[in-house]
Design a protein around this motif. Structure first.
Motif, PDB file in Angstrom:
ATOM      1  N   ALA A  23       0.831  -1.208   0.000  1.00  8.75           N
ATOM      2  CA  ALA A  23       0.000   0.000   0.000  1.00  8.75           C
ATOM      3  C   ALA A  23       0.864   1.256   0.000  1.00  8.75           C
ATOM      4  CB  ALA A  23      -0.921  -0.011   1.215  1.00  8.75           C
ATOM      5  N   ILE A  24       2.026   1.173   0.640  1.00 14.57           N
ATOM      6  CA  ILE A  24       2.925   2.331   0.709  1.00 14.57           C
ATOM      7  C   ILE A  24       3.750   2.481  -0.569  1.00 14.57           C
ATOM      8  CG2 ILE A  24       4.929   3.298   1.911  1.00 14.57           C
ATOM      9  CD1 ILE A  24       3.862   1.889   4.453  1.00 14.57           C
ATOM     10  N   VAL A  25       4.343   1.363  -1.014  1.00 18.66           N
ATOM     11  CA  VAL A  25       5.280   1.407  -2.143  1.00 18.66           C
ATOM     12  C   VAL A  25       4.559   1.489  -3.481  1.00 18.66           C
ATOM     13  CG1 VAL A  25       7.117   0.156  -3.347  1.00 18.66           C
ATOM     14  CG2 VAL A  25       7.051   0.179  -0.837  1.00 18.66           C
ATOM     15  N   LEU A  26       3.512   0.683  -3.631  1.00 20.85           N
ATOM     16  CA  LEU A  26       2.824   0.608  -4.926  1.00 20.85           C
ATOM     17  C   LEU A  26       1.736   1.674  -4.994  1.00 20.85           C
ATOM     18  CD1 LEU A  26       2.563  -3.296  -5.183  1.00 20.85           C
ATOM     19  CD2 LEU A  26       4.386  -1.790  -6.011  1.00 20.85           C
ATOM     20  N   ASN A  27       2.157   2.911  -4.978  1.00 19.55           N
ATOM     21  CA  ASN A  27       1.211   4.026  -5.010  1.00 19.55           C
ATOM     22  C   ASN A  27       0.702   4.271  -6.435  1.00 19.55           C
ATOM     23  OD1 ASN A  27       3.314   5.524  -6.310  1.00 19.55           O
ATOM     24  ND2 ASN A  27       4.195   5.944  -4.298  1.00 19.55           N
ATOM     25  N   ASP A  28      -0.128   5.285  -6.586  1.00 19.77           N
ATOM     26  CA  ASP A  28      -0.763   5.547  -7.884  1.00 19.77           C
ATOM     27  C   ASP A  28       0.255   5.855  -8.974  1.00 19.77           C
ATOM     28  OD1 ASP A  28      -3.240   5.128  -6.806  1.00 19.77           O
ATOM     29  OD2 ASP A  28      -3.630   7.246  -6.391  1.00 19.77           O
ATOM     30  N   SER A  29       1.333   6.546  -8.626  1.00 17.71           N
ATOM     31  CA  SER A  29       2.338   6.879  -9.639  1.00 17.71           C
ATOM     32  C   SER A  29       3.061   5.624 -10.129  1.00 17.71           C
ATOM     33  CB  SER A  29       3.345   7.883  -9.075  1.00 17.71           C
ATOM     34  OG  SER A  29       4.014   7.352  -7.942  1.00 17.71           O
ATOM     35  N   VAL A  30       3.293   4.690  -9.232  1.00 15.57           N
ATOM     36  CA  VAL A  30       3.942   3.429  -9.620  1.00 15.57           C
ATOM     37  C   VAL A  30       2.999   2.596 -10.487  1.00 15.57           C
ATOM     38  CG1 VAL A  30       4.855   1.234  -8.752  1.00 15.57           C
ATOM     39  CG2 VAL A  30       5.463   3.374  -7.613  1.00 15.57           C
ATOM     40  N   LYS A  31       1.721   2.612 -10.146  1.00 14.63           N
ATOM     41  CA  LYS A  31       0.740   1.835 -10.910  1.00 14.63           C
ATOM     42  C   LYS A  31       0.639   2.295 -12.358  1.00 14.63           C
ATOM     43  CE  LYS A  31      -2.116   0.639  -6.912  1.00 14.63           C
ATOM     44  NZ  LYS A  31      -3.419   0.821  -6.240  1.00 14.63           N
ATOM     45  N   GLU A  32       1.042   3.513 -12.635  1.00 15.03           N
ATOM     46  CA  GLU A  32       1.002   4.025 -14.000  1.00 15.03           C
ATOM     47  C   GLU A  32       2.135   3.468 -14.864  1.00 15.03           C
ATOM     48  OE1 GLU A  32       1.037   8.230 -13.716  1.00 15.03           O
ATOM     49  OE2 GLU A  32      -0.977   8.378 -12.840  1.00 15.03           O
ATOM     50  N   ILE A  33       3.096   2.790 -14.229  1.00 15.25           N
ATOM     51  CA  ILE A  33       4.222   2.172 -14.950  1.00 15.25           C
ATOM     52  C   ILE A  33       4.153   0.666 -14.704  1.00 15.25           C
ATOM     53  CG2 ILE A  33       6.718   2.224 -15.332  1.00 15.25           C
ATOM     54  CD1 ILE A  33       6.758   4.891 -13.792  1.00 15.25           C
ATOM     55  N   PRO A  34       3.477  -0.087 -15.554  1.00 18.20           N
ATOM     56  CA  PRO A  34       3.200  -1.503 -15.280  1.00 18.20           C
ATOM     57  C   PRO A  34       4.436  -2.338 -14.930  1.00 18.20           C
ATOM     58  CG  PRO A  34       1.922  -0.765 -17.151  1.00 18.20           C
ATOM     59  CD  PRO A  34       2.849   0.358 -16.807  1.00 18.20           C
ATOM     60  N   TRP A  35       5.523  -2.174 -15.716  1.00 19.82           N
ATOM     61  CA  TRP A  35       6.690  -3.015 -15.456  1.00 19.82           C
ATOM     62  C   TRP A  35       7.291  -2.726 -14.082  1.00 19.82           C
ATOM     63  CZ3 TRP A  35      11.407  -0.966 -14.261  1.00 19.82           C
ATOM     64  CH2 TRP A  35      11.642   0.359 -14.615  1.00 19.82           C
ATOM     65  N   LEU A  36       7.271  -1.479 -13.656  1.00 15.02           N
ATOM     66  CA  LEU A  36       7.795  -1.111 -12.341  1.00 15.02           C
ATOM     67  C   LEU A  36       6.875  -1.630 -11.238  1.00 15.02           C
ATOM     68  CD1 LEU A  36       9.893   0.377 -10.646  1.00 15.02           C
ATOM     69  CD2 LEU A  36       8.508   2.462 -10.898  1.00 15.02           C
ATOM     70  N   PHE A  37       5.576  -1.544 -11.474  1.00 15.29           N
ATOM     71  CA  PHE A  37       4.598  -2.042 -10.504  1.00 15.29           C
ATOM     72  C   PHE A  37       4.794  -3.534 -10.252  1.00 15.29           C
ATOM     73  CE2 PHE A  37       0.581  -4.222  -9.744  1.00 15.29           C
ATOM     74  CZ  PHE A  37       0.126  -3.585  -8.593  1.00 15.29           C
ATOM     75  N   TYR A  38       4.894  -4.316 -11.339  1.00 20.86           N
ATOM     76  CA  TYR A  38       5.040  -5.770 -11.183  1.00 20.86           C
ATOM     77  C   TYR A  38       6.402  -6.138 -10.610  1.00 20.86           C
ATOM     78  CZ  TYR A  38       0.744  -6.316 -13.868  1.00 20.86           C
ATOM     79  OH  TYR A  38      -0.562  -6.263 -14.289  1.00 20.86           O
ATOM     80  N   LEU A  39       7.431  -5.398 -10.978  1.00 19.18           N
ATOM     81  CA  LEU A  39       8.767  -5.672 -10.450  1.00 19.18           C
ATOM     82  C   LEU A  39       8.815  -5.436  -8.943  1.00 19.18           C
ATOM     83  CD1 LEU A  39      11.776  -6.301 -10.810  1.00 19.18           C
ATOM     84  CD2 LEU A  39      12.143  -3.884 -11.339  1.00 19.18           C
ATOM     85  N   LEU A  40       8.301  -4.300  -8.503  1.00 16.25           N
ATOM     86  CA  LEU A  40       8.308  -3.994  -7.072  1.00 16.25           C
ATOM     87  C   LEU A  40       7.405  -4.942  -6.294  1.00 16.25           C
ATOM     88  CD1 LEU A  40       8.264  -0.077  -7.119  1.00 16.25           C
ATOM     89  CD2 LEU A  40      10.190  -1.592  -6.591  1.00 16.25           C
TER      90      LEU A  40
END
Length: 211
Positions: A51-68
Motif C-alpha cells: 500500500a505504501i510502495v505501490l502508489n498511484d504513480s507506480v501503478k502508472e508504470i506496469p513493469w515497475l509495478f510488477y517488479l516492485l
C-alpha cells in the motif's frame, strides 16, 4: 453436490501432501501450524508495504509495478521464513521440520489465491495442479532458508531465496505486460520450478555433507 466436489478437488492437494509427508517422515505437526500462521502475518505486513510502495504513480508504470510487487513478495516471504526458523521455532532444526513449514505456508497461500467460488470441475483440476507446483516451490524456498539458519549458517542462501522468489513472481508479470503468451508463461514457470528444486536439492546435499 457439484460445488462440494469442486471444493474437495481444489483443496485436497495440500492436505494429501501433508498426510503423505507425515507418514513418510514422521513429521512434527507444529512447524506446519506455524507455517500457516506465519503466512497470515507475512501477508498483513506485505500488504501494508504494498500500500505504501505501490502508489498511484507506480501503478502508472506496469513493469515497475510488477517488479516492485514481486520484490516485496520475495523479501517478505523469505525474510519471514528466516525469522521463523531463527527465532520462533529454533529447536525445530531437522529437515523434516522445514518441509512441514513449507507445506503449511503453501496451505494458507492456496486458500488465499483460490478461485473456488468461480471454478467449474475443469478449473478445479487446474487449480489443484497449481497447488502442487506451489507446494514444491514453497518447500524449495524453505530448504534454502533453513540451510541459511541451521546448517551452513550462511545468509547468502537467504539472499538467493529472495532473488529466486522474486524471479518466480516476475514470470506471470511478463504475460500480464503482454511480453509472452500464456503458453510461454506456463512453460517458463515449469522449467524455472524444476531448476529451483534442483538447486535446492544440491544445496541440501551440500549441507548434509558438511554437517
Amino acid at each position: 453436490m457439484q460445488f462440494l466436489l469442486i471444493v474437495m478437488i481444489s483443496y485436497s492437494v495440500p492436505f494429501v501432501v501433508w498426510a503423505v509427508w507425515k507418514k513418510k517422515s514422521s513429521a512434527r505437526t507444529f512447524p506446519l501450524i506455524v507455517g500457516m500462521i506465519a503466512y497470515l502475518f507475512i501477508s498483513v505486513f506485505r500488504g501494508i508495504a504494498r500500500a505504501i510502495v505501490l502508489n498511484d504513480s507506480v501503478k502508472e508504470i506496469p513493469w515497475l509495478f510488477y517488479l516492485l510487487s514481486a520484490l516485496l513478495s520475495g523479501i517478505f516471504e523469505e525474510v519471514g521464513r528466516y525469522i521463523v526458523f531463527r527465532w520462533c521455532i529454533p529447536h525445530y532444526d531437522q529437515y523434516r521440520d522445514c518441509v512441514s513449514y513449507g507445506i503449511g505456508h503453501s496451505v494458507m497461500e492456496s486458500f488465499a489465491i483460490s478461485h473456488v467460488l468461480e471454478n467449474d470441475i475443469y478449473d478445479s483440476f487446474l487449480e489443484a495442479g497449481s497447488f502442487i507446483t506451489g507446494i514444491l516451490f514453497s518447500v524449495a524456498m524453505s530448504l534454502l532458508v533453513f540451510v541459511a539458519v541451521h546448517q551452513l549458517k550462511d545468509k547468502k542462501y537467504l539472499v538467493i531465496a529472495v532473488a529466486m522468489h522474486t524471479i518466480m513472481d516476475i514470470i506471470p508479470a511478463l504475460y500480464l505486460c503482454e511480453v509472452i503468451n500464456i503458453g510461454d508463461e506456463m512453460l517458463m514457470e515449469l522449467l524455472y520450478l524444476v531448476g529451483v528444486c534442483y538447486f535446492s536439492c544440491i544445496v541440501y546435499q551440500h549441507s548434509r555433507n558438511n554437517a
